[in-house]
Design an enzyme around this catalytic site. Structure first.
Site: not given
Lengths: 277, 277, 277, 277
Positions: C62, C86, C106, C137-138, C155, C157
């Site tokens: 981060h 998160d 997110e 949806d980003g 950021d 997955t």
């Protein structure tokens, strides 16, 4: 997600089941307790890292530890279960209409509390009015009750930790006093593939105390070694002399009157373990 | 060093044994073969990732797949083993003095070659003059031999991969023709805890072909489900009618004449699987 | 109790951490989500079986994904984070006093909801008034906002499952439009030990779009390959030209102004991956 | 076949790699040695259950433990390596044309013998005429040689078992005597994610003995914690003062002159560990 519970059945042997989630994890005064939701075996009870019971195959163990002695006895009214806080043995005992009272002597209330909450199909009979739950030391309870029970079932964990005292000659003698004159004791006595020496030792202890001592077997896939032994001590009735035609048919998945007899026929190496002097 | 062989007994179930070293790892034309030296079970044979046999508990499976049919038959002289390249079944068959000839029909010579080299206690009898080793397709062999064998033993791997054809009605019919008029077939038929549907299907196939069809069980801790079934088809002899007093005592660790009878007494849920029409 | 979470980092590579219990296990519309309490890393967030963040070492990732671009930009006011539910990146962004607004785009509200509940040290800043949470949806969000952000942080997955679209040229071009004239994008771009080809491909895409493209590294022990890359595209500022003496000291555990510069010095094989045309 | 080597990096942390077969397993007088053929990392050397080196990522460790001190020294002629029996450090040292003699002091001849046989790409330089192999105790060797080496490389196993003595103040002082007046020592000093206290302790010991003490880092994915530290003690040369333009380009995969400098820039928490008094 790959979440696995692994039982170290031995230093060199592991049995692993995939887990969906933990339902409860608790450090009790006596042991580490967990109930897990598994893919293969449904919910499972784990004490000190060892699988005690699973929704899928608990029927083998519970039916065999209960129905063999109860159908050997002609008329069991009072039954004492040492351990067995999950309630599976109580459930099977109450299938016998002659039974008027079951005392469950479980040292750890957390086992009962959590089994009631998370294992309803196993613990279902714990609220039956014939059941008397005694939270405390089973050995002490046995010592304080004489000539009171027809059948005593030692439904213990492995011979390490809190259950050690349940594998001693002193305890088996105290149970003798606790039983009526035609009483029967049965104890779970582990697998001959792993605990051969222990089985032989227990066999010798029983033979010194009980006029009739017999061992019988069942197969529990989730227990280490799978081939499981039960040792029975009887003051009067011979379990192999039972007239199987007189056994009433009850609802079971493993036990049958024919299995009752066949279970006493031991593979040669198991027979040798029991017979060795 | 933490080196572990893991058998994926199911997507959600694993059985792991600690390994000292690999003795041989070989990609054969038929399968992946390995012989490992383990701490718990001695040397073990692994085919396509599945434990086939271990030095420590192979006696259960080999004695039970062999002695039950051979002592059911009054006078077995010619025995055919399909699969079984490790030699364990051959070893047991040769304990029967009536036997004059054992044909081992193994598709993969690498199993025999490596078992001879690394598993001497299991493969010890493969060099006996009564043994005829036939490297090739067992199904083809059966189709080409009529009325020639007293007992056929289907000592196969699981019903996936090379052994699939050994779990079909066509094969069981061909074996019928291959057997003499009082012949017997026995096949390993997996665990009811895992392969219930298959066991039921095989039972139905056998019943359509053989006048006498019976199932029996033994407990093999290293096999998935542990409770193992064998299905027997017989043209004449009923395995449960054998006079167990007439069975000669041979050197065994699991089988006894009493176990011969008791093995046919099935737990209720297993009996239901076999009997379901 | 031996309860282990295993990440299959590759078909032939596993990373396992011992787990006390599951805090939440949830199948969301986008992925399988779990928060586990582990012995080694504290609480950990797992999405589709892959470790996303751990209380113990999240600071590396981060801090490095945030402070490098934000200190490269002279005066970041509006920051967009794609993914990162998160809250760890948000927390770091808010350490920059120039920042007036952070949009967190997110796709899966369950990540935010559960992080708030179970990962308080990571999600602590999500309730800050400067934070604007956009569940959705980003990619769509980026397409609908032009010339609005100073820094965009991807950021995400891994490049499988819901995040696939975040590793495409189309997306990187849309981000270009979404950025102001001196804007900066940074994306997490996996480990060169495992994803060498992907890193090379992304590097080429960035170079076609952004006048300044640089890669930098950090070491995250719990991520597969451990050596982690971040790829930066910048319209104006060169991250290596930053005067590190002018960087204000903020509270960090990994990032320092000196690390800012050193992170752009790549091991030879990593440099080769980025530079290969 | 699922055959896995698992390193217990900690009681609660495991790293597992899938293995094709064992190439050698040997109990030496000093340790348990194995060389395994793995799918992910090629052949790997395992001592007392801990991964020491893998064909795939050994280059990181060996290049960084060797080239940083050898390029810090102006003219290294005599180099002593303590441990390092796999030969990887020797191979890197011999890339320096100034070197006239490398002494390899390895306590366990089995490491050298098996590395030569099974790890040819790592041990390739062990037969070079400039190499002098000394089988025996490195501490004793250091004590018996004064003012003889330009660089001493402590290429040891973890600070448990046979290598314990290599993490003591007495040993570092003896190395000081063993070095020439402008000599340099470098030691592998584990990961700050796991061995923070040890790193701090070693740092203090070095600072008491060597006028210049510096730490540097590299990322080795297969080592526990991945972020790896090396501690350097120098009598005269400062590794950060090296003119990187004067460093000749040699064949490497990780090390570059720029990495030489960047490696001394420590993440904040690592710097704190080294600096804490």
């Amino acid at each position: 997600m790959e979440l696995w519970f692994t039982e170290h059945q031995d230093e060199n042997l592991r049995f692993s089941i995939k887990v969906k989630e933990t339902l409860v994890v608790e450090k009790t005064p006596y042991q580490h307790l967990a109930i897990l939701d598994s893919y293969q075996f449904g919910r499972v009870l784990v004490l000190d890292g060892i699988l005690q019971t699973t929704e899928k195959d608990e029927f083998v163990y519970h039916e065999m530890i209960v129905h063999v002695p109860l159908f050997t006895h002609k008329n069991p009214k009072d039954v004492l279960i040492i351990g067995g806080g999950d309630g599976g043995s109580v459930r099977e005992v109450l299938k016998h209409s002659s039974v008027e009272r079951v005392v469950l002597a479980e040292i750890d209330e957390a086992v009962i509390r959590n089994s009631k909450k998370y294992l309803p199909t196993i613990s279902s009979a714990l609220d039956d009015p014939r059941v008397e739950i005694m939270i405390g030391d089973g050995i002490k309870y046995v010592n304080e009750h004489k000539n009171e029970f027809d059948v005593v079932i030692v439904d213990s964990t492995d011979p390490i930790g809190p259950a050690v005292g349940l594998f001693t000659s002193d305890f088996y003698r105290a149970v003798y006093e606790c039983l009526r004159e035609d009483g029967i004791i049965v104890a779970q006595t582990e697998s001959p593939f792993i605990y051969g020496k222990l089985i032989n030792k227990i066999s010798k202890m029983f033979k010194e105390i009980y006029p009739i001592t017999k061992a019988y077997i069942a197969t529990v896939p989730t227990y280490p070694g799978s081939l499981w032994t039960f040792t029975m001590g009887s003051k009067k009735y011979d379990p192999e002399e039972v007239d199987i035609n007189s056994i009433p048919r009850i609802q079971t998945k493993y036990y049958t009157p024919e299995i009752h007899k066949a279970a006493f026929v031991l593979p040669k190496f198991v027979k040798d373990i029991f017979d060795e002097v």
